[in-house]
Motif scaffolding. Sequence first.
Motif, mmCIF file in Angstrom:
data_model
loop_
_atom_site.group_PDB
_atom_site.id
_atom_site.type_symbol
_atom_site.label_atom_id
_atom_site.label_comp_id
_atom_site.label_asym_id
_atom_site.label_seq_id
_atom_site.Cartn_x
_atom_site.Cartn_y
_atom_site.Cartn_z
ATOM 1 N N SER A 11 24.919 -104.340 -51.214
ATOM 2 C CA SER A 11 25.421 -103.190 -50.466
ATOM 3 C C SER A 11 24.328 -102.136 -50.316
ATOM 4 O O SER A 11 23.495 -101.947 -51.205
ATOM 5 C CB SER A 11 26.621 -102.558 -51.179
ATOM 6 O OG SER A 11 27.706 -103.449 -51.221
ATOM 7 N N ARG A 12 24.345 -101.488 -49.159
ATOM 8 C CA ARG A 12 23.442 -100.351 -48.920
ATOM 9 C C ARG A 12 24.316 -99.194 -48.471
ATOM 10 O O ARG A 12 24.804 -99.165 -47.348
ATOM 11 C CB ARG A 12 22.404 -100.719 -47.850
ATOM 12 C CG ARG A 12 21.394 -99.625 -47.561
ATOM 13 C CD ARG A 12 20.203 -100.167 -46.775
ATOM 14 N NE ARG A 12 20.592 -100.674 -45.466
ATOM 15 C CZ ARG A 12 20.414 -100.006 -44.322
ATOM 16 N NH1 ARG A 12 19.881 -98.800 -44.338
ATOM 17 N NH2 ARG A 12 20.772 -100.541 -43.177
ATOM 18 N N GLU A 13 24.510 -98.251 -49.367
ATOM 19 C CA GLU A 13 25.473 -97.179 -49.113
ATOM 20 C C GLU A 13 25.034 -96.267 -47.980
ATOM 21 O O GLU A 13 25.841 -95.843 -47.163
ATOM 22 C CB GLU A 13 25.696 -96.371 -50.386
ATOM 23 C CG GLU A 13 26.367 -97.170 -51.511
ATOM 24 C CD GLU A 13 26.617 -96.320 -52.725
ATOM 25 O OE1 GLU A 13 26.294 -95.107 -52.677
ATOM 26 O OE2 GLU A 13 27.141 -96.851 -53.724
ATOM 27 N N PRO A 30 16.698 -104.362 -44.595
ATOM 28 C CA PRO A 30 17.989 -103.800 -44.198
ATOM 29 C C PRO A 30 18.672 -104.692 -43.160
ATOM 30 O O PRO A 30 18.030 -105.335 -42.339
ATOM 31 C CB PRO A 30 17.614 -102.442 -43.591
ATOM 32 C CG PRO A 30 16.210 -102.181 -44.020
ATOM 33 C CD PRO A 30 15.567 -103.516 -44.193
ATOM 34 N N ALA A 31 20.006 -104.704 -43.208
ATOM 35 C CA ALA A 31 20.779 -105.490 -42.249
ATOM 36 C C ALA A 31 22.131 -104.828 -42.044
ATOM 37 O O ALA A 31 22.574 -104.001 -42.853
ATOM 38 C CB ALA A 31 20.965 -106.926 -42.747
ATOM 39 N N THR A 42 26.583 -101.974 -43.968
ATOM 40 C CA THR A 42 25.131 -102.034 -44.130
ATOM 41 C C THR A 42 24.803 -102.715 -45.458
ATOM 42 O O THR A 42 25.404 -102.413 -46.490
ATOM 43 C CB THR A 42 24.508 -100.627 -44.101
ATOM 44 O OG1 THR A 42 25.171 -99.799 -45.060
ATOM 45 C CG2 THR A 42 24.646 -100.011 -42.722
ATOM 46 N N VAL A 43 23.843 -103.647 -45.401
ATOM 47 C CA VAL A 43 23.463 -104.412 -46.586
ATOM 48 C C VAL A 43 21.948 -104.563 -46.615
ATOM 49 O O VAL A 43 21.247 -104.170 -45.682
ATOM 50 C CB VAL A 43 24.128 -105.811 -46.588
ATOM 51 C CG1 VAL A 43 25.648 -105.685 -46.635
ATOM 52 C CG2 VAL A 43 23.681 -106.627 -45.379
ATOM 53 N N HIS A 91 14.554 -105.853 -39.886
ATOM 54 C CA HIS A 91 15.987 -105.571 -39.791
ATOM 55 C C HIS A 91 16.701 -106.773 -39.179
ATOM 56 O O HIS A 91 16.136 -107.464 -38.328
ATOM 57 C CB HIS A 91 16.253 -104.333 -38.937
ATOM 58 C CG HIS A 91 17.666 -103.841 -39.002
ATOM 59 N ND1 HIS A 91 18.670 -104.341 -38.198
ATOM 60 C CD2 HIS A 91 18.254 -102.907 -39.791
ATOM 61 C CE1 HIS A 91 19.811 -103.729 -38.488
ATOM 62 N NE2 HIS A 91 19.583 -102.857 -39.446
ATOM 63 N N VAL A 92 17.936 -107.004 -39.616
ATOM 64 C CA VAL A 92 18.731 -108.116 -39.089
ATOM 65 C C VAL A 92 20.129 -107.623 -38.735
ATOM 66 O O VAL A 92 20.714 -106.802 -39.457
ATOM 67 C CB VAL A 92 18.847 -109.269 -40.113
ATOM 68 C CG1 VAL A 92 19.585 -110.459 -39.477
ATOM 69 C CG2 VAL A 92 17.490 -109.707 -40.616
ATOM 70 N N ASP A 93 20.656 -108.108 -37.602
ATOM 71 C CA ASP A 93 22.048 -107.864 -37.217
ATOM 72 C C ASP A 93 22.824 -109.161 -37.389
ATOM 73 O O ASP A 93 22.416 -110.212 -36.866
ATOM 74 C CB ASP A 93 22.148 -107.427 -35.754
ATOM 75 C CG ASP A 93 21.591 -106.032 -35.525
ATOM 76 O OD1 ASP A 93 21.341 -105.317 -36.520
ATOM 77 O OD2 ASP A 93 21.392 -105.667 -34.362
#
Length: 208
Positions: A11-13, A30-31, A42-43, A91-93
């Motif tokens: 998790s990325r708060e 980041p993703a 967001t992770v 970055h990834v979606d």
Amino acid sequence: MAQALTLNVQSREKAGKGSARAARREGLVPAVVYGAKKAPVTVTIKRNELVAILNRGGFLSHQFELVLDGKKERVLPRDIQLHPVTDVPLHVDFLRLSKGSKVTVEVPVHFLNESKCPGLKRGGVLNVVRHEIELSVPASDIPESIEIDLSGLDVNDSVKISTVTLPAGCEPTITDRDFTIATIAAPSALRSEEGGASADDEEGSSED
């Protein structure tokens, strides 16, 4: 059909550029996970794990099981940003895959039985026009590849999308024409012979 690969994420708060830069300094990528009528999440992913997966190829057409806090979610990568110089992932979606939905993906083409192809045996050359085909496919059954049998093709024959048997539920996104995927091109020696024969025929006919 392609098997989903497991990918652990954290998790990325906080979102935003500052949080993303901090994650990258820690060796994380980041993703964001979105879709299926749920709020985006967001992770982060360990960079070395993501790079190893990228090196296998076919990243954007492969399903993944994201594991977050012990829970799994089936996703499909929709976009990846790479550093313009180093190609390091930035970055990834990820798109959540819901049952019954369809997605558009680029599916690689694999050619079979080249050793049994009459045209190649005669010295012809396999000219691949499309290494991938864009298809609309069921989200739960994304093909890993499209296989094309070359065993019956001779020189100057072509493979068009209409002659390819696609997996159930898969359709090409290009529908306004019967596009070419590959051809068996004549070798230069054969083209020269055919050109010479044509010239002789024309010269002979002029004498009659």
